[in-house]
Motif scaffolding. Structure first.
Motif, PDB file in Angstrom:
ATOM      1  N   GLN A  35       0.840  -1.199   0.000  1.00 54.38           N
ATOM      2  CA  GLN A  35       0.000   0.000   0.000  1.00 54.38           C
ATOM      3  C   GLN A  35       0.878   1.253   0.000  1.00 54.38           C
ATOM      4  N   ALA A  36       0.418   2.293  -0.724  1.00 54.82           N
ATOM      5  CA  ALA A  36       1.125   3.571  -0.860  1.00 54.82           C
ATOM      6  C   ALA A  36       2.478   3.404  -1.521  1.00 54.82           C
ATOM      7  N   ARG A  37       2.561   2.447  -2.404  1.00 53.03           N
ATOM      8  CA  ARG A  37       3.778   2.249  -3.195  1.00 53.03           C
ATOM      9  C   ARG A  37       3.393   2.234  -4.675  1.00 53.03           C
ATOM     10  N   ALA A  38       4.401   2.491  -5.531  1.00 49.34           N
ATOM     11  CA  ALA A  38       4.184   2.462  -6.985  1.00 49.34           C
ATOM     12  C   ALA A  38       5.457   1.970  -7.662  1.00 49.34           C
ATOM     13  N   TYR A  39       5.293   1.044  -8.611  1.00 55.03           N
ATOM     14  CA  TYR A  39       6.424   0.472  -9.336  1.00 55.03           C
ATOM     15  C   TYR A  39       6.290   0.826 -10.821  1.00 55.03           C
ATOM     16  N   ASN A  40       7.372   1.340 -11.377  1.00 52.23           N
ATOM     17  CA  ASN A  40       7.396   1.612 -12.825  1.00 52.23           C
ATOM     18  C   ASN A  40       7.931   0.374 -13.572  1.00 52.23           C
ATOM     19  N   ILE A  41       7.186  -0.091 -14.573  1.00 52.92           N
ATOM     20  CA  ILE A  41       7.549  -1.288 -15.332  1.00 52.92           C
ATOM     21  C   ILE A  41       8.055  -0.869 -16.729  1.00 52.92           C
ATOM     22  N   GLU A  42       9.204  -1.441 -17.099  1.00 50.77           N
ATOM     23  CA  GLU A  42       9.764  -1.240 -18.434  1.00 50.77           C
ATOM     24  C   GLU A  42       9.758  -2.581 -19.190  1.00 50.77           C
ATOM     25  N   ARG A  43       9.432  -2.488 -20.473  1.00 57.84           N
ATOM     26  CA  ARG A  43       9.460  -3.689 -21.339  1.00 57.84           C
ATOM     27  C   ARG A  43      10.476  -3.426 -22.453  1.00 57.84           C
ATOM     28  N   PHE A  44      11.504  -4.221 -22.375  1.00 61.02           N
ATOM     29  CA  PHE A  44      12.633  -4.058 -23.275  1.00 61.02           C
ATOM     30  C   PHE A  44      13.208  -2.634 -23.204  1.00 61.02           C
ATOM     31  N   GLY A  45      13.256  -2.107 -21.946  1.00 58.82           N
ATOM     32  CA  GLY A  45      13.846  -0.794 -21.705  1.00 58.82           C
ATOM     33  C   GLY A  45      12.914   0.372 -21.922  1.00 58.82           C
TER      34      GLY A  45
END
Length: 358
Positions: free
Chosen positions: A28-38
């Motif tokens: 909770q109260a967290r956020a993850y940035n996802i990259e696909r092939f950079g």
């Protein structure tokens, strides 16, 4: 048997590991940035999320709660060319994780440097006294500039506070002297005001006391006058009720004369003109009593034949004259005593001219 089952076991373990690597649980109260092939694809929200193993990866993780950042003391020059060290406290929050990760390399350092430059611009237009007394204005201006700049970074500055403003030691010493002088001045003013109030209250108390004493003296004088008036009225009524004749009044008049010269304030005493008339009345009174008094003395050589006879011969006449002379002498002695009392009191005696007897 075991050798034939070994590939199946390896495949099963690989599938399990692959499945586990595809699951991402975000707190909770967290956020993850996802990259696909950079390349950025999406931001994982709190909860259970799935990614493609080997294709997607977590680039940055952000805490979406409000943070506190305290900067180091920064030297700032005021408008009157004085160097002061200012500490600031920043309250910020990440609102857009994508912008915070890709719009600025290090948003904390960027915010710190932006705060220092903005602070120097704001303080540079103020003198030292205004700087020390305008913290709210400085905070408002800092927050306005930081909000405009950090908005595109995905950062929201909630509050900016100035923790400390440290002027140079010489300025501190001068300020302490000024504050001490101001305190001494206020103390002197308060002391003078207290003395003034005390004197006013004392004067009012003295005035009230004088008024009350005067009123008391007035009431006492009125009561004494009423008492004397009532006493004189009763004496007058008693005299008229008892029908006192002129002889008794003249005798009491002569009896009262010596008391007139008594007292410390009697420096001037006047013997009334009625004194001669009073002496005459007393003399006639004693003369009349002596003439009317019967003679009880016996002549020598006469026989004791009975009670003494009342005679009006020359012996009785001589005794009447003797009584009159004694009364006159008593009156003269009373006058002399009165004169002596007046002389001892230091007063000047004044005698009216006696009237000639016809």
């Amino acid at each position: 048997m075991i050798e034939s089952a070994l590939p199946f076991i390896i495949l099963t373990v690989a599938l399990v590991l692959l499945a586990l690597s595809a699951v991402r649980i975000v707190p909770q109260a967290r956020a993850y940035n996802i990259e696909r092939f950079g390349r950025y694809t999406r931001t994982l929200t709190p909860g259970l999320n799935f990614i493609i193993p080997g294709v997607d990866r977590v680039n940055t993780k952000f805490d979406l709660r409000e943070h506190v950042f305290s900067s180091k003391p920064q030297p700032v020059i005021t408008e009157d060319n004085l160097v002061v060290n200012i500490d600031t406290v920043l309250y910020y929050q990440v609102t857009r994780p994508k912008d915070a990760a890709y719009e600025v390399a290090n948003f904390l350092q960027a915010i710190d440097q932006l705060t220092v430059t903005t602070l120097r611009n704001v303080i540079g237009s103020m003198d030292l006294e205004r700087t020390l007394t305008s913290r709210e204005e400085i905070n408002t201006r800092l927050r306005g500039v930081l909000d405009d700049t950090t908005g595109k970074w995905g950062i929201r500055v909630n509050r900016v506070e100035i923790k400390a403003i440290d002027p140079p030691p010489s300025i501190k010493e001068a300020m302490e002297k000024q504050m001490r002088a101001d305190r001494d001045k206020r103390a002197a003013v308060l002391h003078a005001e207290g003395e003034r109030q005390a004197r006013i209250l004392k004067a009012e108390g003295a005035r009230q006391q004088a008024i009350l004493e005067a009123q008391g003296d007035q009431q006492a004088a009125i009561l004494r006058a009423d008492g004397e008036a009532k006493a004189i009225e009763r004496v007058f009524q008693a005299v008229h009720a008892n029908d006192a004749d002129a002889k008794l009044l003249a005798y009491k008049y002569l009896e009262t004369l010596p008391s007139l010269a008594q007292g410390e304030g009697n420096t001037f005493w006047v013997i009334p003109g009625e004194l001669t008339e009073a002496v005459k009345n007393v003399t006639h009174a004693f003369s009349g009593e002596a003439a009317a008094k019967p003679s009880t003395e016996k002549e020598p050589g006469s026989a004791d034949t009975g009670p003494a006879q009342i005679t009006a011969d020359g012996g009785a006449h001589s005794r009447s004259e003797l009584a009159a002379e004694e009364a006159a002498e008593a009156a003269e002695r009373a006058v002399a005593d009165a004169r002596g009392d007046a002389a001892r009191a230091g007063g000047a005696e004044t005698f009216p001219q006696q009237r000639e007897e016809p």
